[in-house]
Design a protein around this motif. Structure first.
Motif, mmCIF file in Angstrom:
data_model
loop_
_atom_site.group_PDB
_atom_site.id
_atom_site.type_symbol
_atom_site.label_atom_id
_atom_site.label_comp_id
_atom_site.label_asym_id
_atom_site.label_seq_id
_atom_site.Cartn_x
_atom_site.Cartn_y
_atom_site.Cartn_z
ATOM 1 N N LYS A 70 0.790 -1.256 0.139
ATOM 2 C CA LYS A 70 0.038 0.000 -0.016
ATOM 3 C C LYS A 70 0.375 0.992 0.205
ATOM 4 C CE LYS A 70 -4.510 -1.384 1.502
ATOM 5 N NZ LYS A 70 -5.711 -1.213 1.872
ATOM 6 N N LEU A 71 2.018 1.198 0.790
ATOM 7 C CA LEU A 71 2.756 2.396 0.613
ATOM 8 C C LEU A 71 3.690 2.804 -0.484
ATOM 9 C CD1 LEU A 71 4.467 4.356 2.347
ATOM 10 C CD2 LEU A 71 5.881 2.671 3.279
ATOM 11 N N GLU A 72 4.192 1.636 -0.771
ATOM 12 C CA GLU A 72 4.615 1.101 -3.121
ATOM 13 C C GLU A 72 3.059 2.245 -3.846
ATOM 14 O OE1 GLU A 72 6.397 -2.102 -3.827
ATOM 15 O OE2 GLU A 72 7.517 -2.185 -2.619
ATOM 16 N N ALA A 73 2.254 1.763 -3.307
ATOM 17 C CA ALA A 73 0.683 2.368 -4.381
ATOM 18 C C ALA A 73 0.525 3.712 -3.661
ATOM 19 C CB ALA A 73 0.195 1.619 -4.442
ATOM 20 N N PHE A 74 1.389 4.352 -2.893
ATOM 21 C CA PHE A 74 0.262 5.548 -2.393
ATOM 22 C C PHE A 74 2.246 6.364 -2.920
ATOM 23 C CE2 PHE A 74 2.468 8.589 0.652
ATOM 24 C CZ PHE A 74 0.873 10.034 0.304
ATOM 25 N N PHE A 75 3.843 5.596 -3.201
ATOM 26 C CA PHE A 75 4.513 6.848 -3.332
ATOM 27 C C PHE A 75 4.049 6.622 -5.094
ATOM 28 C CE2 PHE A 75 7.089 5.300 -0.545
ATOM 29 C CZ PHE A 75 7.045 6.395 0.349
ATOM 30 N N ALA A 76 3.353 5.541 -5.892
ATOM 31 C CA ALA A 76 3.210 5.542 -6.887
ATOM 32 C C ALA A 76 2.584 6.513 -8.061
ATOM 33 C CB ALA A 76 2.876 4.121 -7.674
ATOM 34 N N LYS A 77 1.546 6.687 -7.431
ATOM 35 C CA LYS A 77 0.367 7.533 -7.422
ATOM 36 C C LYS A 77 1.124 9.173 -7.070
ATOM 37 C CE LYS A 77 -3.812 5.032 -5.903
ATOM 38 N NZ LYS A 77 -4.680 4.325 -4.599
ATOM 39 N N ILE A 78 1.578 9.553 -6.165
ATOM 40 C CA ILE A 78 1.992 10.696 -5.937
ATOM 41 C C ILE A 78 3.148 11.059 -7.256
ATOM 42 C CG2 ILE A 78 1.330 11.084 -3.618
ATOM 43 C CD1 ILE A 78 4.616 10.762 -2.934
ATOM 44 N N GLY A 79 3.456 10.057 -7.650
ATOM 45 C CA GLY A 79 4.387 10.565 -8.581
ATOM 46 C C GLY A 79 3.260 10.648 -9.874
ATOM 47 N N LYS A 80 2.278 10.835 -9.940
ATOM 48 C CA LYS A 80 2.158 11.001 -11.370
ATOM 49 C C LYS A 80 1.352 12.329 -11.231
ATOM 50 C CE LYS A 80 1.660 6.522 -12.569
ATOM 51 N NZ LYS A 80 0.600 4.794 -12.352
ATOM 52 N N ILE A 81 1.515 13.234 -10.475
ATOM 53 C CA ILE A 81 0.758 14.067 -9.756
ATOM 54 C C ILE A 81 1.687 15.389 -10.174
ATOM 55 C CG2 ILE A 81 -0.542 15.676 -8.183
ATOM 56 C CD1 ILE A 81 -1.749 12.348 -7.130
ATOM 57 N N ASP A 82 1.128 15.882 -10.877
ATOM 58 C CA ASP A 82 1.547 17.269 -11.888
ATOM 59 C C ASP A 82 2.131 18.291 -10.765
ATOM 60 O OD1 ASP A 82 2.670 16.386 -13.999
ATOM 61 O OD2 ASP A 82 1.143 17.193 -15.171
ATOM 62 N N ALA A 83 1.347 18.632 -9.859
ATOM 63 C CA ALA A 83 0.904 19.197 -8.389
ATOM 64 C C ALA A 83 1.616 18.879 -7.764
ATOM 65 C CB ALA A 83 -0.459 19.567 -8.157
ATOM 66 N N HIS A 84 2.011 17.232 -7.165
ATOM 67 C CA HIS A 84 2.674 17.204 -5.880
ATOM 68 C C HIS A 84 4.499 18.029 -6.656
ATOM 69 C CE1 HIS A 84 4.883 14.786 -3.573
ATOM 70 N NE2 HIS A 84 6.104 14.502 -4.105
ATOM 71 N N ALA A 85 5.169 17.774 -8.288
ATOM 72 C CA ALA A 85 6.562 18.106 -8.240
ATOM 73 C C ALA A 85 5.218 19.507 -8.113
ATOM 74 C CB ALA A 85 6.366 17.492 -9.618
ATOM 75 N N LYS A 86 5.428 20.501 -8.537
ATOM 76 C CA LYS A 86 5.299 21.192 -8.336
ATOM 77 C C LYS A 86 5.333 21.599 -7.013
ATOM 78 C CE LYS A 86 2.296 26.064 -9.389
ATOM 79 N NZ LYS A 86 0.823 25.859 -9.629
ATOM 80 N N TRP A 87 4.463 21.465 -5.936
ATOM 81 C CA TRP A 87 4.643 21.696 -4.861
ATOM 82 C C TRP A 87 5.750 21.214 -3.805
ATOM 83 C CZ3 TRP A 87 6.270 18.279 -0.563
ATOM 84 C CH2 TRP A 87 5.616 18.555 0.184
ATOM 85 N N GLY A 88 6.532 20.738 -5.101
ATOM 86 C CA GLY A 88 8.042 20.409 -4.185
ATOM 87 C C GLY A 88 8.729 21.263 -4.761
ATOM 88 N N LYS A 89 8.587 22.308 -5.698
ATOM 89 C CA LYS A 89 9.538 23.633 -5.983
ATOM 90 C C LYS A 89 8.945 24.524 -5.046
ATOM 91 C CE LYS A 89 10.269 22.146 -11.298
ATOM 92 N NZ LYS A 89 11.426 20.838 -11.259
ATOM 93 N N GLU A 90 7.341 24.201 -4.642
ATOM 94 C CA GLU A 90 7.506 25.891 -4.037
ATOM 95 C C GLU A 90 8.063 25.869 -2.571
ATOM 96 O OE1 GLU A 90 3.274 27.807 -2.766
ATOM 97 O OE2 GLU A 90 2.660 25.230 -3.748
ATOM 98 N N ILE A 91 8.196 24.323 -1.467
ATOM 99 C CA ILE A 91 8.052 24.159 -0.554
ATOM 100 C C ILE A 91 10.339 24.207 -0.713
ATOM 101 C CG2 ILE A 91 8.653 21.717 -0.955
ATOM 102 C CD1 ILE A 91 7.362 21.937 2.198
ATOM 103 N N GLU A 92 10.773 23.604 -1.504
ATOM 104 C CA GLU A 92 12.019 23.732 -1.775
ATOM 105 C C GLU A 92 13.353 25.161 -0.590
ATOM 106 O OE1 GLU A 92 16.476 24.784 -2.443
ATOM 107 O OE2 GLU A 92 14.188 25.537 -3.997
ATOM 108 N N PRO A 93 12.769 26.365 -1.498
ATOM 109 C CA PRO A 93 13.163 27.409 -0.859
ATOM 110 C C PRO A 93 13.810 27.544 0.847
ATOM 111 C CG PRO A 93 11.832 28.005 -2.379
ATOM 112 C CD PRO A 93 11.522 26.204 -2.100
ATOM 113 N N TYR A 94 12.428 26.493 1.267
ATOM 114 C CA TYR A 94 11.979 26.653 2.963
ATOM 115 C C TYR A 94 12.733 25.696 3.222
ATOM 116 C CZ TYR A 94 8.831 30.100 0.981
ATOM 117 O OH TYR A 94 8.892 30.802 -0.122
ATOM 118 N N VAL A 95 13.063 24.981 2.798
ATOM 119 C CA VAL A 95 13.694 23.414 2.840
ATOM 120 C C VAL A 95 15.745 23.612 3.834
ATOM 121 C CG1 VAL A 95 13.658 20.623 3.344
ATOM 122 C CG2 VAL A 95 11.782 22.516 2.834
#
Length: 104
Positions: free
Chosen positions: A65-90
């Motif tokens: 189920k964890l692998e399925a969760f990771f596979a799903k989030i990897g296909k969402i463009d908004a997840h990649a966009k969110w990663g770029k949004e949070i990066e300057p603060y991490v």
């Protein structure tokens, strides 16, 4: 049962921004991949931990189920966009996943 813990450190003075962005991820992206089916918590460092540390905990029934969760989030463009949004603060290089087996 497993606890998947994702940990990052916020840059000095930016912990609240990181928390806000993690909550945004929970609402906008996590909701698309069944986060409501997982026991999800957000935690920050307090006693004996770095104050800048922010963790998200995901409780899952199985590694499949964890692998399925990771596979799903990897296909969402908004997840990649969110990663770029949070990066300057991490703090770079602090992202860490730990997977624990729950025994009780």
């Amino acid at each position: 049962m497993f606890s998947a813990r994702w940990q990052i450190d916020a840059k000095f003075g930016h912990k609240q921004t990181v928390l806000d962005l993690l909550k945004k991820w929970e609402r906008e992206i996590g909701s698309q991949v069944g986060l409501d089916e997982l026991e999800f918590q957000i935690m920050t460092g307090s006693i004996g931990a770095r104050e800048a540390t922010v963790e998200s905990h995901h409780q899952v029934e199985s590694l499949a189920k964890l692998e399925a969760f990771f596979a799903k989030i990897g296909k969402i463009d908004a997840h990649a966009k969110w990663g770029k949004e949070i990066e300057p603060y991490v703090v770079s290089g602090t992202s860490l996943w730990n997977i624990y087996r729950i025994v009780e």
